[in-house]
Design a protein around this motif. Structure first.
Motif, PDB file in Angstrom:
ATOM      1  N   TYR A  60      13.513 -18.203  31.233  1.00 10.80           N
ATOM      2  CA  TYR A  60      12.065 -18.041  31.447  1.00 10.80           C
ATOM      3  C   TYR A  60      11.328 -18.789  30.346  1.00 10.80           C
ATOM      4  O   TYR A  60      11.659 -18.659  29.156  1.00 10.80           O
ATOM      5  CB  TYR A  60      11.680 -16.559  31.416  1.00 10.80           C
ATOM      6  N   SER A  61      10.325 -19.562  30.734  1.00  5.40           N
ATOM      7  CA  SER A  61       9.533 -20.322  29.774  1.00  5.40           C
ATOM      8  C   SER A  61       8.059 -20.039  30.024  1.00  5.40           C
ATOM      9  O   SER A  61       7.515 -20.395  31.087  1.00  5.40           O
ATOM     10  CB  SER A  61       9.815 -21.824  29.915  1.00  5.40           C
ATOM     11  N   GLY A  62       7.407 -19.336  29.070  1.00  4.20           N
ATOM     12  CA  GLY A  62       5.995 -18.996  29.203  1.00  4.20           C
ATOM     13  C   GLY A  62       5.171 -19.585  28.078  1.00  4.20           C
ATOM     14  O   GLY A  62       5.657 -20.385  27.260  1.00  4.20           O
ATOM     15  N   ASP A  63       3.927 -19.178  28.013  1.00  5.25           N
ATOM     16  CA  ASP A  63       3.039 -19.706  26.989  1.00  5.25           C
ATOM     17  C   ASP A  63       3.470 -19.289  25.585  1.00  5.25           C
ATOM     18  O   ASP A  63       3.461 -20.087  24.647  1.00  5.25           O
ATOM     19  CB  ASP A  63       1.602 -19.228  27.249  1.00  5.25           C
ATOM     20  N   SER A  64       3.863 -18.024  25.417  1.00  8.89           N
ATOM     21  CA  SER A  64       4.237 -17.538  24.092  1.00  8.89           C
ATOM     22  C   SER A  64       5.648 -16.968  24.049  1.00  8.89           C
ATOM     23  O   SER A  64       6.130 -16.617  22.980  1.00  8.89           O
ATOM     24  CB  SER A  64       3.243 -16.461  23.623  1.00  8.89           C
ATOM     25  N   ILE A  65       6.320 -16.882  25.217  1.00  9.47           N
ATOM     26  CA  ILE A  65       7.659 -16.291  25.272  1.00  9.47           C
ATOM     27  C   ILE A  65       8.618 -17.252  25.973  1.00  9.47           C
ATOM     28  O   ILE A  65       8.315 -17.781  27.042  1.00  9.47           O
ATOM     29  CB  ILE A  65       7.656 -14.939  26.027  1.00  9.47           C
ATOM     30  N   ASN A  66       9.775 -17.456  25.349  1.00  5.11           N
ATOM     31  CA  ASN A  66      10.898 -18.137  25.978  1.00  5.11           C
ATOM     32  C   ASN A  66      12.081 -17.179  25.947  1.00  5.11           C
ATOM     33  O   ASN A  66      12.432 -16.652  24.890  1.00  5.11           O
ATOM     34  CB  ASN A  66      11.258 -19.429  25.235  1.00  5.11           C
ATOM     35  N   ILE A 122       3.600 -15.336  18.061  1.00 10.96           N
ATOM     36  CA  ILE A 122       2.332 -14.643  17.845  1.00 10.96           C
ATOM     37  C   ILE A 122       1.609 -15.343  16.700  1.00 10.96           C
ATOM     38  O   ILE A 122       1.997 -15.207  15.529  1.00 10.96           O
ATOM     39  CB  ILE A 122       2.536 -13.156  17.496  1.00 10.96           C
ATOM     40  N   GLY A 123       0.597 -16.090  17.005  1.00  8.40           N
ATOM     41  CA  GLY A 123      -0.139 -16.806  15.976  1.00  8.40           C
ATOM     42  C   GLY A 123       0.762 -17.761  15.221  1.00  8.40           C
ATOM     43  O   GLY A 123       1.395 -18.643  15.807  1.00  8.40           O
ATOM     44  N   GLN A 124       0.830 -17.558  13.914  1.00 13.88           N
ATOM     45  CA  GLN A 124       1.659 -18.421  13.070  1.00 13.88           C
ATOM     46  C   GLN A 124       3.092 -17.918  12.944  1.00 13.88           C
ATOM     47  O   GLN A 124       3.899 -18.523  12.246  1.00 13.88           O
ATOM     48  CB  GLN A 124       1.025 -18.532  11.672  1.00 13.88           C
ATOM     49  N   PHE A 125       3.436 -16.836  13.629  1.00 14.04           N
ATOM     50  CA  PHE A 125       4.782 -16.260  13.560  1.00 14.04           C
ATOM     51  C   PHE A 125       5.535 -16.493  14.872  1.00 14.04           C
ATOM     52  O   PHE A 125       4.957 -16.398  15.955  1.00 14.04           O
ATOM     53  CB  PHE A 125       4.722 -14.754  13.274  1.00 14.04           C
ATOM     54  N   THR A 126       6.813 -16.760  14.743  1.00 10.90           N
ATOM     55  CA  THR A 126       7.700 -16.834  15.896  1.00 10.90           C
ATOM     56  C   THR A 126       8.901 -15.936  15.624  1.00 10.90           C
ATOM     57  O   THR A 126       9.628 -16.129  14.643  1.00 10.90           O
ATOM     58  CB  THR A 126       8.191 -18.264  16.158  1.00 10.90           C
ATOM     59  N   PHE A 127       9.105 -14.949  16.499  1.00 12.64           N
ATOM     60  CA  PHE A 127      10.207 -14.006  16.353  1.00 12.64           C
ATOM     61  C   PHE A 127      11.355 -14.414  17.277  1.00 12.64           C
ATOM     62  O   PHE A 127      11.137 -14.783  18.436  1.00 12.64           O
ATOM     63  CB  PHE A 127       9.741 -12.585  16.688  1.00 12.64           C
ATOM     64  N   HIS A 128      12.581 -14.329  16.763  1.00 18.63           N
ATOM     65  CA  HIS A 128      13.779 -14.673  17.522  1.00 18.63           C
ATOM     66  C   HIS A 128      14.708 -13.457  17.549  1.00 18.63           C
ATOM     67  O   HIS A 128      14.924 -12.814  16.518  1.00 18.63           O
ATOM     68  CB  HIS A 128      14.539 -15.847  16.886  1.00 18.63           C
ATOM     69  N   ASP A 201      10.072 -16.885  12.023  1.00 15.03           N
ATOM     70  CA  ASP A 201       9.555 -18.101  11.397  1.00 15.03           C
ATOM     71  C   ASP A 201       8.058 -17.935  11.162  1.00 15.03           C
ATOM     72  O   ASP A 201       7.346 -17.342  11.988  1.00 15.03           O
ATOM     73  CB  ASP A 201       9.783 -19.326  12.289  1.00 15.03           C
ATOM     74  N   PHE A 202       7.593 -18.478  10.039  1.00 19.82           N
ATOM     75  CA  PHE A 202       6.166 -18.463   9.726  1.00 19.82           C
ATOM     76  C   PHE A 202       5.712 -19.886   9.471  1.00 19.82           C
ATOM     77  O   PHE A 202       6.316 -20.610   8.679  1.00 19.82           O
ATOM     78  CB  PHE A 202       5.897 -17.590   8.491  1.00 19.82           C
ATOM     79  N   ALA A 203       4.664 -20.307  10.167  1.00 19.62           N
ATOM     80  CA  ALA A 203       4.155 -21.669  10.039  1.00 19.62           C
ATOM     81  C   ALA A 203       2.752 -21.620   9.466  1.00 19.62           C
ATOM     82  O   ALA A 203       1.775 -21.440  10.210  1.00 19.62           O
ATOM     83  CB  ALA A 203       4.149 -22.366  11.393  1.00 19.62           C
ATOM     84  N   PRO A 204       2.619 -21.746   8.132  1.00 13.63           N
ATOM     85  CA  PRO A 204       1.287 -21.674   7.531  1.00 13.63           C
ATOM     86  C   PRO A 204       0.406 -22.850   7.923  1.00 13.63           C
ATOM     87  O   PRO A 204      -0.789 -22.705   8.125  1.00 13.63           O
ATOM     88  CB  PRO A 204       1.574 -21.664   6.032  1.00 13.63           C
ATOM     89  N   SER A 205       1.041 -24.040   8.056  1.00 13.05           N
ATOM     90  CA  SER A 205       0.274 -25.226   8.434  1.00 13.05           C
ATOM     91  C   SER A 205       1.239 -26.352   8.730  1.00 13.05           C
ATOM     92  O   SER A 205       2.375 -26.364   8.252  1.00 13.05           O
ATOM     93  CB  SER A 205      -0.689 -25.646   7.302  1.00 13.05           C
ATOM     94  N   GLY A 206       0.795 -27.303   9.501  1.00 14.89           N
ATOM     95  CA  GLY A 206       1.596 -28.493   9.770  1.00 14.89           C
ATOM     96  C   GLY A 206       2.944 -28.150  10.374  1.00 14.89           C
ATOM     97  O   GLY A 206       3.068 -27.279  11.230  1.00 14.89           O
TER      98      GLY A 206
END
Length: 222
Positions: A60-66, A122-128, A201-206
């Motif tokens: 399943y591939s969605g906007d915020s969930i894979n 979720i925002g700048q966070f990606t949970f696996h 994962d946290f992506a503060p920028s770039g």
């Protein structure tokens, strides 16, 4: 041989099937004594492998969930037989003229597994998160036996009888014994395993993505 089928069930769902079958046969002789003399050899070494594997995956591939869930099944059959021949040296010839023994192993292995994985942004966070359960069942038959001319049977009847009642192994029979009863060894090994992983994962920028992850597994045997 292998085949893969991808089926789009919708704009967000894809079903994948992967099938594979392989076979292998061998039959060869090998001089392993490292000399030009007929001292020791594998003559012959026979074997075969048959392997089948089937995997089904739903993604399943969605906007915020894979997400991905799947099932895997495999069945393998293996057989190996080695004739130890050409034993021509004083240590063997002095007592029994031991010149031929045969070992074989016949195994059937069945493995099933179920797995799942999800990535949630979720925002700048990606949970696996992911988990997999695997179950393996293995049946075994095998032994070491006389090559048919009785020399190995005579030797092992004598050696095993030194400390106890002599055995009556006949030409061509197995001298692998369980509780002093020679014959084919039949056994099985059942195992299962649960493994998992979690990360964020946290992506503060770039493109920079600092992350934290952990994983573990648990195995049991019967």
């Amino acid at each position: 041989a292998s085949a893969r089928i991808d089926l789009d069930l919708s704009s967000t769902l894809k079903l994948t099937s992967i099938s594979a079958y392989s076979r292998y046969n061998q039959n060869y002789s090998q001089d392993i004594d490292g000399s030009s003399l007929n001292v020791y050899a594998f003559d012959p070494n026979k074997g075969r492998v048959r392997s089948f594997n089937q995997e089904l995956r739903l993604a399943y591939s969605g906007d915020s969930i894979n997400a991905l869930v799947g099932f895997n099944y495999s069945r393998d059959k293996t057989y190996d037989e080695t004739t130890y021949g050409g034993i021509r040296n004083s240590a063997h010839n002095a007592l029994f003229n031991l010149n031929t023994t045969v070992s074989f192993a016949d195994q059937k292995i069945r493995t099933i597994a179920a797995f799942a994985n999800v990535d949630y942004e979720i925002g700048q966070f990606t949970f696996h998160a992911g988990a997999r359960y695997t179950e393996d069942k293995r049946d075994f038959r095998g032994c070491i036996r006389d090559g048919g001319n009785g020399t190995a049977a005579t030797a092992f009847n004598f050696i095993l009888g030194i400390t106890d009642t002599p055995l009556a192994i006949q030409p061509g029979e197995c001298f692998t014994s369980s509780n002093r009863v020679p014959g084919i060894v039949v056994d099985k090994l059942n195992e299962d395993n649960v493994s998992w992983r979690f990360g964020v994962d946290f992506a503060p920028s770039g493109r920079c993505k600092p992350g934290l992850a952990g994983q573990a597994g648990v195995r049991s045997c019967v």
